[in-house]
Design a protein around this motif. Structure first.
Motif, PDB file in Angstrom:
ATOM      1  N   HIS A  95       0.765  -0.983  -0.004  1.00 35.65           N
ATOM      2  CA  HIS A  95       0.083   0.096   0.209  1.00 35.65           C
ATOM      3  C   HIS A  95       0.843   1.199  -0.092  1.00 35.65           C
ATOM      4  CE1 HIS A  95      -4.287  -1.405   0.554  1.00 35.65           C
ATOM      5  NE2 HIS A  95      -3.949  -2.239   1.350  1.00 35.65           N
ATOM      6  N   ASN A  96       0.304   2.378  -0.797  1.00 39.02           N
ATOM      7  CA  ASN A  96       0.844   3.560  -0.395  1.00 39.02           C
ATOM      8  C   ASN A  96       0.751   4.335   0.877  1.00 39.02           C
ATOM      9  OD1 ASN A  96       1.894   3.780  -3.306  1.00 39.02           O
ATOM     10  ND2 ASN A  96      -0.486   4.386  -4.022  1.00 39.02           N
ATOM     11  N   ILE A  97       1.649   4.572   1.286  1.00 43.77           N
ATOM     12  CA  ILE A  97       1.677   5.457   2.756  1.00 43.77           C
ATOM     13  C   ILE A  97       2.482   6.802   2.656  1.00 43.77           C
ATOM     14  CG2 ILE A  97       1.592   3.215   4.156  1.00 43.77           C
ATOM     15  CD1 ILE A  97       4.487   3.600   4.986  1.00 43.77           C
ATOM     16  N   GLU A  98       2.018   7.713   3.638  1.00 45.63           N
ATOM     17  CA  GLU A  98       2.786   8.926   3.760  1.00 45.63           C
ATOM     18  C   GLU A  98       3.504   8.947   4.904  1.00 45.63           C
ATOM     19  OE1 GLU A  98       1.809  13.597   3.482  1.00 45.63           O
ATOM     20  OE2 GLU A  98       0.332  12.148   2.906  1.00 45.63           O
ATOM     21  N   LEU A  99       4.809   9.080   4.883  1.00 48.32           N
ATOM     22  CA  LEU A  99       5.670   9.438   5.949  1.00 48.32           C
ATOM     23  C   LEU A  99       5.438  10.847   6.388  1.00 48.32           C
ATOM     24  CD1 LEU A  99       8.853   7.997   4.364  1.00 48.32           C
ATOM     25  CD2 LEU A  99       7.205   6.786   5.690  1.00 48.32           C
ATOM     26  N   GLU A 100       5.718  10.902   7.673  1.00 47.92           N
ATOM     27  CA  GLU A 100       5.535  12.037   8.319  1.00 47.92           C
ATOM     28  C   GLU A 100       6.377  13.443   8.015  1.00 47.92           C
ATOM     29  OE1 GLU A 100       5.049  13.141  13.061  1.00 47.92           O
ATOM     30  OE2 GLU A 100       6.993  12.412  12.401  1.00 47.92           O
ATOM     31  N   SER A 101       7.202  13.014   7.326  1.00 48.98           N
ATOM     32  CA  SER A 101       8.144  13.749   6.344  1.00 48.98           C
ATOM     33  C   SER A 101       7.514  14.347   4.932  1.00 48.98           C
ATOM     34  CB  SER A 101       9.599  13.394   6.235  1.00 48.98           C
ATOM     35  OG  SER A 101       9.442  12.028   5.317  1.00 48.98           O
ATOM     36  N   GLY A 102       6.495  13.788   4.560  1.00 49.33           N
ATOM     37  CA  GLY A 102       5.905  14.043   3.438  1.00 49.33           C
ATOM     38  C   GLY A 102       6.142  13.027   2.307  1.00 49.33           C
ATOM     39  N   GLU A 103       7.186  12.376   2.506  1.00 49.77           N
ATOM     40  CA  GLU A 103       7.366  11.477   1.518  1.00 49.77           C
ATOM     41  C   GLU A 103       6.409  10.224   1.453  1.00 49.77           C
ATOM     42  OE1 GLU A 103      11.067   8.513   0.497  1.00 49.77           O
ATOM     43  OE2 GLU A 103      11.192   9.775   2.207  1.00 49.77           O
ATOM     44  N   LYS A 104       6.112   9.950   0.068  1.00 50.37           N
ATOM     45  CA  LYS A 104       5.079   8.700  -0.317  1.00 50.37           C
ATOM     46  C   LYS A 104       5.989   7.687  -0.844  1.00 50.37           C
ATOM     47  CE  LYS A 104       1.066  11.678  -1.038  1.00 50.37           C
ATOM     48  NZ  LYS A 104       1.523  13.046  -1.081  1.00 50.37           N
ATOM     49  N   VAL A 105       5.558   6.631  -0.094  1.00 50.66           N
ATOM     50  CA  VAL A 105       6.432   5.301  -0.262  1.00 50.66           C
ATOM     51  C   VAL A 105       5.375   3.941  -0.390  1.00 50.66           C
ATOM     52  CG1 VAL A 105       8.512   5.907   0.611  1.00 50.66           C
ATOM     53  CG2 VAL A 105       7.059   4.804   2.155  1.00 50.66           C
TER      54      VAL A 105
END
Length: 173
Positions: A95-105
């Motif tokens: 699944h796509n997740i969004e890191l707290e830093s704003g990066e999407k992985v």
């Protein structure tokens, strides 16, 4: 940099058990954390099931994302499968997740299988309390698992009023 990520929403948040390059809070959309899995191994038995968290459909879930080095990814995946797939109650998904830093992985997540016999569904918190209290499995006491998860969510600034209520009741017992 490695593109292998794991999303933790229960005990993986406070006890990942594998080496990682970095960890960061993250948001997963489309699923929510719920005490919706009867535990027959880690926090209970088939005769006296406990309850553990699963990712269920709908909503959003804040948890922890772990970046794993490419050279240890195969061993990490073996470890996660041995830990999370003991009874195959979860399905592996990317699944796509969004890191707290704003990066999407993209991250590996373990979603609950609605067709599995251990899927408990949405239980009232009073029923969750009855099930969790006194249940013990090979990884320890079920109340400890629930209380630890609630504590770590609170430390991360993640509010869950039902879980907080449950943890307080378990501490009092």
């Amino acid at each position: 940099m490695s593109n292998f990520w794991v999303f933790g929403y229960g005990s993986l948040m406070w006890n990942p058990g594998f080496d990682h390059l970095r960890s960061e809070q993250a948001l997963l959309r489309g699923a929510h954390r719920a005490l919706c899995v009867y535990s027959w191994v880690h926090r209970g038995t088939q005769d006296r099931p406990g309850l553990v968290f699963g990712l269920d459909n709908g909503g959003a879930c804040r948890g922890m994302a772990y970046q794993v080095a490419e050279d240890i990814w195969p061993d990490t995946l073996d470890y996660l499968r041995a830990r999370e797939q003991t009874t195959m109650v979860y399905k592996e998904h990317w699944h796509n997740i969004e890191l707290e830093s704003g990066e999407k992985v993209q991250a590996l997540v373990y979603m609950v299988d609605h067709d599995h016999a251990q899927y408990a569904g949405a239980l009232p918190v009073e029923r969750q309390l009855e099930i969790v209290n006194g249940a013990v499995g090979k990884s320890g006491e079920n109340p400890e698992y629930v209380i630890n998860t609630a504590s770590h969510l609170e430390e991360m600034g993640i509010a869950d009023s039902n879980l907080a209520w449950l943890a307080e009741k378990l501490k009092a017992l």
